[in-house]
Design an enzyme around this catalytic site. Structure first.
Site, mmCIF file in Angstrom:
data_model
loop_
_atom_site.group_PDB
_atom_site.id
_atom_site.type_symbol
_atom_site.label_atom_id
_atom_site.label_comp_id
_atom_site.label_asym_id
_atom_site.label_seq_id
_atom_site.Cartn_x
_atom_site.Cartn_y
_atom_site.Cartn_z
ATOM 1 N N ARG A 1 5.958 -12.606 -1.775
ATOM 2 C CA ARG A 1 5.249 -11.510 -1.107
ATOM 3 C C ARG A 1 6.110 -10.925 0.007
ATOM 4 N NH1 ARG A 1 -0.213 -12.540 2.381
ATOM 5 N NH2 ARG A 1 1.327 -13.280 3.874
ATOM 6 N N LYS B 1 -1.106 -10.250 12.662
ATOM 7 C CA LYS B 1 -0.356 -9.721 11.521
ATOM 8 C C LYS B 1 0.235 -8.362 11.917
ATOM 9 C CE LYS B 1 -2.905 -12.560 8.304
ATOM 10 N NZ LYS B 1 -4.137 -12.732 7.540
HETATM 11 C C1 PLP Z 1 -4.751 -14.076 7.443
HETATM 12 C C2 PLP Z 1 -6.148 -13.928 6.983
HETATM 13 C C3 PLP Z 1 -7.180 -14.586 7.644
HETATM 14 C C4 PLP Z 1 -6.877 -15.543 8.742
HETATM 15 O O1 PLP Z 1 -7.997 -16.044 9.376
HETATM 16 P P1 PLP Z 1 -7.821 -16.891 10.708
HETATM 17 O O2 PLP Z 1 -9.163 -17.308 11.053
HETATM 18 O O3 PLP Z 1 -7.181 -15.989 11.720
HETATM 19 O O4 PLP Z 1 -6.891 -18.028 10.415
HETATM 20 C C5 PLP Z 1 -8.490 -14.326 7.235
HETATM 21 N N1 PLP Z 1 -8.738 -13.490 6.202
HETATM 22 C C6 PLP Z 1 -7.742 -12.873 5.531
HETATM 23 C C7 PLP Z 1 -8.062 -11.940 4.422
HETATM 24 C C8 PLP Z 1 -6.423 -13.085 5.896
HETATM 25 O O5 PLP Z 1 -5.441 -12.496 5.222
#
Ligand code: PLP
Length: 411
Positions: free
Chosen positions: A370, A222
């Site tokens: 968003r 991200k």
């Molecule tokens: C994007 C996101 C994830 C993603 O988890 P992955 O295991 O990388 O797919 C987890 N927790 C939150 C709060 C997120 O926004």
């Protein structure tokens, strides 16, 4: 009213403006989705090419030592540590956020064996809740997963709470917890606190150590711009590193993997949370991507993020009145992450039409539009341009086209 000239002046004097050229962004596109998949730092492609051709292609197996592949998880972890207010030996880059959460949640629960309750936010990101449900099944029915609304979290904590597990910034609304205060209150009840920093790391300064956090996890793809499916990260406060044990006990978390000892003996510190062979190519991409932050002051990032999001909220006000968008992100700076979200019943089609007009945001069910704001590569003028394009989508009814209603697999 903020005019285009005001925005141009802000861009002129922006101390982060120079960072934009370090990213490869398609011409004319306004990318408000760095909170789902960060843009590509230019240096990554050449670096990966060298890792593939020279390290993998030429040096082959010797690269584990020669190019330090074996320590990559810790080197990358140390770069992330600076961004989240931790010491270099408190963070590793590994696995996915979901898997890291599984690891630290089990470790934390085992540190509070006499307690049986995990408290979380019912609006937490689903994978976090699913992992907690799986862990509860594994440990048996004696465990309780208590899911509450944000304003009920404090009241839900009691002397049975083993772990409070929260995501600092709500993925839909952008609402941000007060990490220091919430951590303190949970610890006063004797609970341990796990923070998910998916929408925090790289977005603004995080102070894990200063907030006395116990454990944390977060995403590499991200705001850290590590690329699709980039390894995630995991933090264990130094005071827990002796007692916290992994239950995904893989050989990379062994004290000396190359002794090939038949019996597991945990490595020192956070290293015991490593499981299997690290994904060297993905880690190398994340490693290079993080260099973008090397000369960046995260306080400056936060200042710009708040200005960008304030300007967007201001610019959207006439559209809210005219077309029924409802702001769901807090106006209060302390309670805001680096995104702005609106509710609208036609949210899905509107986002698709907006993407077609060159502004990428995303839709989150049931009705949320968003927009993520990444201060390293967004300009103030992009904010006004994005609002103008959205205004056109609404005024001309572009979102009503049939093709914008069909839901793709990924929204
Ligand atoms: C994007 C996101 C994830 C993603 O988890 P992955 O295991 O990388 O797919 C987890 N927790 C939150 C709060 C997120 O926004």
């Amino acid at each position: 009213m903020t005019t285009r000239a005001d925005l141009a002046a802000l861009d002129q004097s922006d101390p982060l403006a120079r960072k934009r050229e370090e990213f490869a962004l398609p011409e004319g596109l306004i990318y408000l989705d760095g909170n789902s998949l960060g843009a590509l730092p230019r240096a990554v492609a050449g670096h990966l090419e060298r890792v593939v051709r020279e390290q993998w292609g030429q040096d082959l197996i010797t690269s584990w030592n020669k190019h330090g592949w074996i320590d990559l998880a810790s080197r990358v972890g140390a770069k992330i540590a600076r961004l989240v207010g931790a010491e270099p030996d408190e963070v590793i880059a590994a696995d996915s956020t979901s898997i890291n959460l599984f690891k630290v949640l089990l470790a934390a629960l085992k540190l509070r064996p006499e307690r049986r309750v995990i408290v979380s936010d019912v609006d937490n990101f689903p994978t976090d809740l699913y992992i907690a449900q799986g862990v509860r099944q594994l440990l048996g029915e004696r465990y309780e997963l208590r899911l509450v609304k944000k304003d009920e979290v404090e009241a839900a904590l009691d002397d049975q709470t083993a772990v409070l597990m929260l995501t600092e910034v709500d993925y839909r609304s952008g609402w941000r917890y007060d990490m220091a205060a919430v951590t303190r209150r949970a610890q006063q009840k004797g609970a341990l606190v796990i923070w998910d920093l998916a929408h925090s790391a790289g977005a603004f300064p995080v102070r894990l150590d200063a907030c006395n956090a116990d454990f944390a996890v977060g995403c590499g793809y991200k705001y850290l711009n590590g690329g699709p499916g980039a390894p995630a990260f995991l933090y264990v406060a130094r005071r827990h590193q002796g007692a916290a044990l992994p239950f995904l006990t893989g050989w990379m978390g062994h004290r000396s993997p190359f002794d090939f000892d038949p019996f597991y003996d945990p490595a020192e510190g956070v290293h015991r949370m490593k499981v299997g062979t690290p994904p060297v190519l993905s880690l190398s991409a994340l490693d290079k991507a993080l260099d973008v932050f090397a000369d960046v002051d995260m306080e400056e990032v936060r200042r710009k993020s708040l200005r960008l999001t304030d300007l967007f909220i201001e610019g959207m006000e006439p559209l809210c009145a005219e077309y029924g968008f409802k702001l769901v992100t807090p106006r209060e700076h302390e309670r805001r992450g680096s995104q702005v979200a609106y509710a609208h019943p036609e949210g899905y089609a509107i986002v698709q039409a907006l993407i077609a007009s060159g502004v990428v945001g995303d839709f989150r069910a049931p009705d949320i539009l968003r927009f993520g704001f990444t201060p390293l590569y967004l300009r103030y003028q992009d904010v006004a341009e994005a609002v103008e394009r959205l205004e056109r989508v609404m005024r001309q009814g572009l979102w009503k086209a049939e093709r914008f209603r069909e839901r793709a697999k990924v929204t």
